[in-house]
Design a protein around this motif. Structure first.
Motif, short mmCIF file in Angstrom:
data_model
loop_
_atom_site.label_atom_id
_atom_site.label_comp_id
_atom_site.label_asym_id
_atom_site.label_seq_id
_atom_site.Cartn_x
_atom_site.Cartn_y
_atom_site.Cartn_z
N LYS A 119 -4.67 -2.83 -5.23
CA LYS A 119 -3.23 -3.43 -4.98
C LYS A 119 -3.07 -4.20 -6.29
CE LYS A 119 -1.64 -4.08 -1.08
NZ LYS A 119 -1.34 -4.98 0.03
N GLU A 132 -0.53 -7.00 -7.46
CA GLU A 132 0.39 -7.97 -7.05
C GLU A 132 0.94 -8.88 -8.37
OE1 GLU A 132 0.16 -9.65 -3.04
OE2 GLU A 132 -1.12 -8.22 -2.44
N GLU A 175 8.13 -5.50 -6.93
CA GLU A 175 7.66 -4.46 -5.97
C GLU A 175 5.97 -4.62 -6.22
OE1 GLU A 175 9.34 -3.86 -8.90
OE2 GLU A 175 10.95 -2.59 -8.36
N VAL A 176 5.32 -4.37 -5.09
CA VAL A 176 3.62 -4.25 -5.14
C VAL A 176 3.59 -2.92 -5.58
CG1 VAL A 176 1.65 -4.02 -3.74
CG2 VAL A 176 3.48 -5.80 -3.07
N TRP A 226 0.35 -0.06 -7.34
CA TRP A 226 -1.02 0.47 -6.82
C TRP A 226 -1.63 1.13 -8.11
CZ3 TRP A 226 -3.93 -0.18 -2.38
CH2 TRP A 226 -3.10 -0.76 -1.19
#
Length: 276
Positions: free
Chosen positions: A144, A146, A151-152, A154
């Motif tokens: 992930k 951050e 928005e997060v 991937w």
């Protein structure tokens, strides 16, 4: 009369050449310099000319195999201003293990012509990585991200090992470095690269480690704002000229995609073990 003299002259010339050839069957006539001379000359070549230099003769090639050559090349281009990973700093470059690979990696941090090559690399959507065809997937992981964005995201990472030249042409291996320099030339990541795909959502990816990568497509996403990536993996390589049978493979579809990057083993952002 002139014609006869001309013919006789040419015949005599051929006999002399033939005699010289018999006297020196190895095609000599040139000087053979000691390896120390080639090591001295190697101190003046640019990093991008190493391959050309090594093709001059066997002794020039042998010089490019030595630890002394790679150590001097590193010192010549080392800069205090360069930000280097711990493994690529001067105190770590005294190790012979993977010395050549570490010097090459460091040049992509310190040597401007190499660093600019990395920055000029085109985005994957403009150049589909066909070089990955029939590469084997060694490793897969996702994480992930951050960052500063709201928005997060991937990040999906696929580590591949490209097919060897022997698979393409069925020929034997090329020149191997002398035994005493095998440690210098060791590189666990040789012929490896990393396909890094960043998405806006987490997407389940089936197990593909150990499988062969046979197809890569990238097109417009369903939302018409981003990209959609499709990867196909098979149990065995696909021979040249044959199309992969999609029903027999494992498909991975990533959509929507924010970015796609292909990193070779020498790329500054390619992850490698500090123990290498």
């Amino acid at each position: 009369m002139d014609t006869k003299e001309s013919i006789n002259g040419r015949t005599a010339s051929r006999k002399k050449k033939s005699k010289r050839h018999k006297e020196d069957p190895d095609g000599g006539g040139g000087e053979e310099y000691p390896i120390d001379i080639w090591l001295l000359l190697a101190s003046y070549i640019r990093p991008e000319d190493i391959v050309r230099f090594s093709l001059i003769c066997k002794k020039a090639w042998t010089v490019t195999c030595t630890a002394a050559f790679w150590t001097r090349l590193y010192r010549r281009h080392y800069s205090l201003d360069a930000y280097l990973p711990l493994r690529l700093r001067p105190e770590s470059m005294e190790k012979l293990h993977c010395l050549r690979a570490c010097v090459i990696r460091s040049l992509y941090h310190m040597y401007e012509p190499f660093a600019s090559r990395v920055s000029r690399n085109p985005a994957i959507p403009d150049s589909t990585p066909s070089t990955l065809k029939n590469s084997r997937c060694l490793l897969f992981w996702c994480k992930k991200i951050e960052g500063n964005r709201q928005e997060v995201m991937w990040e999906f990472n696929f580590k591949f090992k490209k097919q060897s030249p022997r698979f393409k042409s069925k020929c034997c291996k090329g020149l191997q470095p002398p035994i005493q320099y095998e440690e210098v030339h060791t590189n666990p990541d040789q012929d490896c690269c990393l396909l890094q795909i960043t998405t806006f959502n987490f997407i389940f990816v089936p197990i593909v480690m150990g499988m062969t990568f046979t197809l890569f497509t990238i097109n417009v996403s369903t939302d018409m704002r981003h990209h959609r990536v499709r990867l196909v993996f098979q149990d065995a390589p696909v021979r040249n000229g044959k199309k992969p049978r999609l029903e027999q493979g494992v498909q991975v579809v990533l959509d929507p995609v924010h970015s796609v990057r292909l990193l070779d083993w020498w790329h500054p952002q390619y992850p490698f073990s500090p123990k290498a």
